[in-house]
Scaffold this motif. Structure first.
Motif, PDB file in Angstrom:
ATOM      1  N   GLU A 153      48.268  53.951  -3.573  1.00 11.34           N
ATOM      2  CA  GLU A 153      48.976  55.100  -3.025  1.00 11.34           C
ATOM      3  C   GLU A 153      50.459  54.870  -3.236  1.00 11.34           C
ATOM      4  O   GLU A 153      50.950  53.744  -3.099  1.00 11.34           O
ATOM      5  CB  GLU A 153      48.675  55.290  -1.536  1.00 11.34           C
ATOM      6  CG  GLU A 153      47.295  55.865  -1.267  1.00 11.34           C
ATOM      7  CD  GLU A 153      47.068  56.188   0.193  1.00 11.34           C
ATOM      8  OE1 GLU A 153      47.944  55.853   1.032  1.00 11.34           O
ATOM      9  OE2 GLU A 153      46.017  56.772   0.515  1.00 11.34           O
ATOM     10  N   GLY A 177      50.865  59.093  -1.081  1.00 17.63           N
ATOM     11  CA  GLY A 177      50.677  58.457   0.217  1.00 17.63           C
ATOM     12  C   GLY A 177      51.979  58.372   0.994  1.00 17.63           C
ATOM     13  O   GLY A 177      53.066  58.512   0.423  1.00 17.63           O
ATOM     14  N   THR A 180      44.984  50.588  -2.252  1.00 16.63           N
ATOM     15  CA  THR A 180      43.868  51.048  -1.441  1.00 16.63           C
ATOM     16  C   THR A 180      42.536  50.475  -1.918  1.00 16.63           C
ATOM     17  O   THR A 180      41.554  50.540  -1.175  1.00 16.63           O
ATOM     18  CB  THR A 180      43.780  52.578  -1.427  1.00 16.63           C
ATOM     19  OG1 THR A 180      43.672  53.065  -2.779  1.00 16.63           O
ATOM     20  CG2 THR A 180      45.032  53.176  -0.782  1.00 16.63           C
ATOM     21  N   SER A 225      46.454  63.573  -7.662  1.00 16.30           N
ATOM     22  CA  SER A 225      46.485  62.149  -8.004  1.00 16.30           C
ATOM     23  C   SER A 225      46.670  61.965  -9.507  1.00 16.30           C
ATOM     24  O   SER A 225      46.409  62.878 -10.298  1.00 16.30           O
ATOM     25  CB  SER A 225      45.191  61.457  -7.558  1.00 16.30           C
ATOM     26  OG  SER A 225      45.055  61.495  -6.155  1.00 16.30           O
ATOM     27  N   ALA A 240      47.381  57.783  -6.008  1.00 18.10           N
ATOM     28  CA  ALA A 240      47.329  58.950  -5.138  1.00 18.10           C
ATOM     29  C   ALA A 240      48.608  59.034  -4.317  1.00 18.10           C
ATOM     30  O   ALA A 240      49.259  58.014  -4.058  1.00 18.10           O
ATOM     31  CB  ALA A 240      46.119  58.862  -4.204  1.00 18.10           C
TER      32      ALA A 240
END
Length: 293
Positions: free
Chosen positions: A12, A56, A62, A39, A54
């Motif tokens: 992220e 974040g 992650t 993403s 992605a």
């Protein structure tokens, strides 16, 4: 049998725009569309996206995704992980589809690092296109290697060797403690664990080009796009890789290398006392701008 390779990395990031340039224009990975429109998905070979970034609220890893042989091997490893006192959760069908795998589980290793074990990558058979890089060295060795941290680095190392089947390759001592380097296929090391206070986190990952020119051209791109350098061109003492490092948008240490040592059969472990035969001169990470006044 245990883990076979490092299959993917999921991150992220608070700055996806920087990652578009870093992953595609600098590293030379192939941007592709994925299930989530917000993403970033990057391919480097016949597999689905090896790196997914992605959006974040903070910069963090992650998932460190390790490939296993098949569904039965995954079940056996889940039993072993649970016997080690670690809670394991099965991924949902929707999550597996997003990762383009047959199935997976996730848990946190003893250091607190998020780990996923998966089997059955779903191949779409669209040839990969990486015009900036002749080819990435992947195949049965996975996409590269990663270094993570743990407060109890020794206990975390023991988990990866005793439970997930990694093989110790070498160690290196520093004022902060011992770093362990481990392999699970012919690549010299797929994973390293180093001691650091607090929850485990990603410190470093490496991609390997097929030619020395790939490294040289990546150096040129780093200069062109003003990617901050971390380690100058050099040659490692443990895996003999010729490489350089830059700071990613989140200040991960990202290595672009060539000609890493392969170890087809287990060999006795050893300790290194210096990280490089030559080069790899260090530059600290860029500092955030300070407020005026």
């Amino acid at each position: 049998m245990g883990v076979r390779s490092l299959g993917y990395l999921r991150l992220e990031s608070t700055d996806l725009e920087k990652w578009k340039r870093f992953g595609g224009e600098f590293l030379g990975l192939m941007p592709v569309e994925g299930p989530s429109s917000d993403s970033l998905y990057f391919r480097m070979d016949s597999y689905p996206a090896r790196i997914v970034v992605a959006p974040g609220a903070e910069d963090r890893m992650t998932a460190l995704g390790f490939e296993v042989l098949d569904e039965r091997e995954l079940a056996r490893l889940v039993t072993d992980v649970e016997k080690a006192g670690i809670e394991v959760t099965s991924g949902t069908e929707a999550e597996a589809q997003e990762r383009r795998v047959g199935g997976f589980v996730h848990f946190k290793d003893p250091g607190g690092n998020p780990v996923e074990l998966f089997y059955g990558p779903i191949l779409d058979h669209v040839p990969v296109s990486t015009p900036l890089v002749s080819k990435f060295v992947t195949g049965d060795m996975g996409f590269g290697h990663a270094i993570i941290s743990a407060e109890d680095a020794r206990g975390t190392f023991d988990f990866y060797v005793d439970v997930l089947g990694f093989i110790e390759r070498n160690t290196m001592r520093s004022p902060g403690g011992t770093t362990w380097f481990m392999g699970c296929n012919p690549r010299h090391h797929t994973l390293g664990v180093t001691p650091m206070p607090g929850p485990g986190r990603l410190l470093h990952f490496m991609v390997e080009g097929a030619t020395l020119d790939d490294v040289g051209l990546a150096l040129d791109r780093a200069s062109k796009f003003e990617i901050p350098m971390m380690h100058s061109l050099g040659k490692h003492t443990n895996d003999h890789m010729v490489s350089f490092y830059v700071w990613s948008p989140e200040n991960y240490a990202v290595e672009f290398g060539w000609n890493g040592l392969q170890v087809p059969e287990p060999v006795p472990v050893y300790e290194i006392t210096d990280g490089a035969f030559w080069g790899h001169h260090f530059t600290p990470p860029p500092q955030p701008p300070q407020p005026a006044g």
